[in-house]
Design a protein around this motif. Structure first.
Motif, mmCIF file in Angstrom:
data_model
loop_
_atom_site.group_PDB
_atom_site.id
_atom_site.type_symbol
_atom_site.label_atom_id
_atom_site.label_comp_id
_atom_site.label_asym_id
_atom_site.label_seq_id
_atom_site.Cartn_x
_atom_site.Cartn_y
_atom_site.Cartn_z
ATOM 1 N N LEU A 240 -28.232 -17.667 -12.869
ATOM 2 C CA LEU A 240 -27.773 -18.123 -14.284
ATOM 3 C C LEU A 240 -26.504 -18.863 -13.751
ATOM 4 C CD1 LEU A 240 -28.573 -17.897 -16.993
ATOM 5 C CD2 LEU A 240 -27.183 -15.947 -17.473
ATOM 6 N N VAL A 241 -25.613 -18.227 -13.453
ATOM 7 C CA VAL A 241 -24.029 -18.980 -12.937
ATOM 8 C C VAL A 241 -24.472 -20.242 -12.459
ATOM 9 C CG1 VAL A 241 -22.044 -18.834 -11.602
ATOM 10 C CG2 VAL A 241 -23.030 -16.901 -12.931
ATOM 11 N N LEU A 242 -25.233 -20.376 -11.356
ATOM 12 C CA LEU A 242 -25.610 -21.516 -10.667
ATOM 13 C C LEU A 242 -26.156 -22.537 -11.607
ATOM 14 C CD1 LEU A 242 -25.460 -22.317 -7.571
ATOM 15 C CD2 LEU A 242 -28.133 -22.279 -7.687
ATOM 16 N N LEU A 243 -27.105 -22.018 -12.674
ATOM 17 C CA LEU A 243 -27.662 -23.075 -13.618
ATOM 18 C C LEU A 243 -26.504 -23.664 -14.433
ATOM 19 C CD1 LEU A 243 -30.989 -21.656 -14.472
ATOM 20 C CD2 LEU A 243 -30.443 -23.951 -13.944
ATOM 21 N N LEU A 244 -25.749 -22.765 -15.025
ATOM 22 C CA LEU A 244 -24.436 -22.995 -15.756
ATOM 23 C C LEU A 244 -23.669 -24.303 -15.270
ATOM 24 C CD1 LEU A 244 -23.642 -19.811 -17.407
ATOM 25 C CD2 LEU A 244 -24.660 -21.725 -18.565
ATOM 26 N N LEU A 245 -23.521 -23.817 -13.906
ATOM 27 C CA LEU A 245 -22.530 -24.593 -13.045
ATOM 28 C C LEU A 245 -23.182 -26.323 -12.893
ATOM 29 C CD1 LEU A 245 -21.180 -22.734 -10.153
ATOM 30 C CD2 LEU A 245 -19.807 -23.747 -12.085
ATOM 31 N N ILE A 246 -24.414 -26.295 -12.686
ATOM 32 C CA ILE A 246 -25.084 -27.657 -12.470
ATOM 33 C C ILE A 246 -25.083 -28.378 -13.765
ATOM 34 C CG2 ILE A 246 -27.291 -28.639 -12.041
ATOM 35 C CD1 ILE A 246 -27.889 -26.564 -9.960
ATOM 36 N N GLY A 247 -25.502 -27.487 -14.860
ATOM 37 C CA GLY A 247 -25.428 -28.146 -16.341
ATOM 38 C C GLY A 247 -24.077 -28.560 -16.543
ATOM 39 N N GLY A 248 -22.926 -27.805 -16.359
ATOM 40 C CA GLY A 248 -21.861 -28.088 -16.600
ATOM 41 C C GLY A 248 -21.265 -29.784 -16.032
ATOM 42 N N ILE B 295 -23.486 -32.026 -14.765
ATOM 43 C CA ILE B 295 -24.257 -33.119 -15.380
ATOM 44 C C ILE B 295 -23.655 -33.659 -16.805
ATOM 45 C CG2 ILE B 295 -26.132 -33.460 -16.398
ATOM 46 C CD1 ILE B 295 -27.798 -32.050 -14.330
ATOM 47 N N TYR B 296 -23.030 -32.591 -17.588
ATOM 48 C CA TYR B 296 -22.458 -32.878 -18.874
ATOM 49 C C TYR B 296 -21.218 -33.606 -18.703
ATOM 50 C CZ TYR B 296 -20.560 -32.471 -23.323
ATOM 51 O OH TYR B 296 -19.767 -32.800 -24.667
ATOM 52 N N THR B 297 -20.194 -32.987 -17.714
ATOM 53 C CA THR B 297 -19.152 -33.590 -17.474
ATOM 54 C C THR B 297 -19.142 -35.145 -17.101
ATOM 55 O OG1 THR B 297 -18.338 -31.661 -16.860
ATOM 56 C CG2 THR B 297 -17.002 -33.397 -16.265
ATOM 57 N N GLY B 298 -20.406 -35.350 -16.176
ATOM 58 C CA GLY B 298 -20.711 -36.721 -15.493
ATOM 59 C C GLY B 298 -21.077 -37.594 -16.584
ATOM 60 N N TYR B 299 -21.572 -37.049 -17.525
ATOM 61 C CA TYR B 299 -22.186 -37.948 -18.717
ATOM 62 C C TYR B 299 -20.986 -38.363 -19.693
ATOM 63 C CZ TYR B 299 -23.955 -38.761 -23.256
ATOM 64 O OH TYR B 299 -24.337 -39.211 -24.562
ATOM 65 N N ARG B 300 -20.133 -37.321 -19.825
ATOM 66 C CA ARG B 300 -18.997 -37.591 -20.668
ATOM 67 C C ARG B 300 -18.167 -38.883 -20.351
ATOM 68 N NH1 ARG B 300 -18.759 -36.812 -25.835
ATOM 69 N NH2 ARG B 300 -16.398 -37.353 -25.788
ATOM 70 N N VAL B 301 -17.854 -38.518 -18.825
ATOM 71 C CA VAL B 301 -16.966 -39.456 -18.103
ATOM 72 C C VAL B 301 -17.655 -40.651 -18.315
ATOM 73 C CG1 VAL B 301 -16.147 -40.135 -15.788
ATOM 74 C CG2 VAL B 301 -15.677 -37.901 -16.502
ATOM 75 N N LYS B 302 -18.880 -40.935 -17.995
ATOM 76 C CA LYS B 302 -19.730 -42.399 -17.908
ATOM 77 C C LYS B 302 -19.794 -42.657 -19.376
ATOM 78 C CE LYS B 302 -23.923 -45.030 -17.321
ATOM 79 N NZ LYS B 302 -23.208 -45.842 -18.000
ATOM 80 N N SER B 303 -19.727 -41.916 -20.418
ATOM 81 C CA SER B 303 -19.736 -42.590 -21.872
ATOM 82 C C SER B 303 -18.414 -43.093 -22.206
ATOM 83 C CB SER B 303 -20.509 -41.507 -22.881
ATOM 84 O OG SER B 303 -19.791 -40.632 -23.121
ATOM 85 N N ASP B 304 -17.573 -42.277 -21.877
ATOM 86 C CA ASP B 304 -16.027 -42.880 -22.012
ATOM 87 C C ASP B 304 -15.822 -44.050 -21.649
ATOM 88 O OD1 ASP B 304 -15.558 -40.415 -23.509
ATOM 89 O OD2 ASP B 304 -14.204 -39.432 -22.086
ATOM 90 N N ARG B 305 -16.182 -44.257 -20.252
ATOM 91 C CA ARG B 305 -16.003 -45.517 -19.645
ATOM 92 C C ARG B 305 -16.667 -46.688 -20.178
ATOM 93 N NH1 ARG B 305 -18.365 -44.849 -14.346
ATOM 94 N NH2 ARG B 305 -16.810 -42.959 -13.935
#
Ligand code: HEC
Length: 140
Positions: A16-24, A26-36
């Motif tokens: 579960l922890v691993l899944l949360l880390l991976i999800g987080g 991916i989400y951060t990467g998405y936010r950084v890209k959409s901010d750019r």
């Protein structure tokens, strides 16, 4: 609790922890890209520089009357909030929110709406272009 249950619990939590880390991640990467992307769009729309625009809002005291995300210090409520300005349909409630109209408004609001309560701040058209670039980086 027997051994089997315990090891199931341990491995289950680890997964579960691993899944949360991976999800987080991916989400951060998405936010950084959409901010750019939003920034690139704001620059393309106005030909201005958003970083300079943010500094200019401070120099001309815009936040004395408006809530402007990214500006530090106290923010006034004399005028409407400028949060998520990129998604706003009208400027001052009177003309479509296009780069030209927004730049013109910032430079001289009363040239668009003579009854507007917003004063001329003395900002130049060129400086207003940079401020408009910053406002267009603000999304919901
Ligand atoms: C003395 C207070 C005051 C100052 C300083 C001020 N404004 Fe305003 N501003 C207002 C008011 C009041 C309105 C609403 C006027 C209207 O809708 O006619 C407004 C409206 C606006 C709008 C349109 C908002 C909308 O909902 O479409 C923008 C954009 C804006 N101001 C940007 C700025 C910027 C950028 C600066 C700094 C260069 C600035 N303002 C400085 C009072 C101020």
């Amino acid at each position: 609790m027997n051994r089997r249950t315990r090891s199931l619990l341990v491995w289950g939590s680890a997964a579960l922890v691993l899944l949360l880390l991976i999800g987080g991640g991916i989400y951060t990467g998405y936010r950084v890209k959409s901010d750019r992307d939003a920034r690139a769009r704001a620059v393309a729309l106005t030909g201005g520089d958003p970083d300079l625009g943010l500094r200019l809002t401070q120099r001309y005291g815009c936040a004395g009357c408006h809530i402007i995300p990214g500006v530090s210090g106290p923010q006034g409520r004399v005028g409407p909030t400028l949060q998520a300005y990129a998604a706003r349909i009208y400027v001052g409630g009177v003309v479509p929110n296009s780069p030209d109209n927004l730049i013109r408004w910032i430079e001289n609001p009363r040239s668009i709406d003579p009854r507007s309560a917003m004063p001329v701040t003395g900002i130049t058209r060129d400086e207003a272009r940079h401020v408009a670039a910053y406002l267009y980086t603000l999304r919901p």
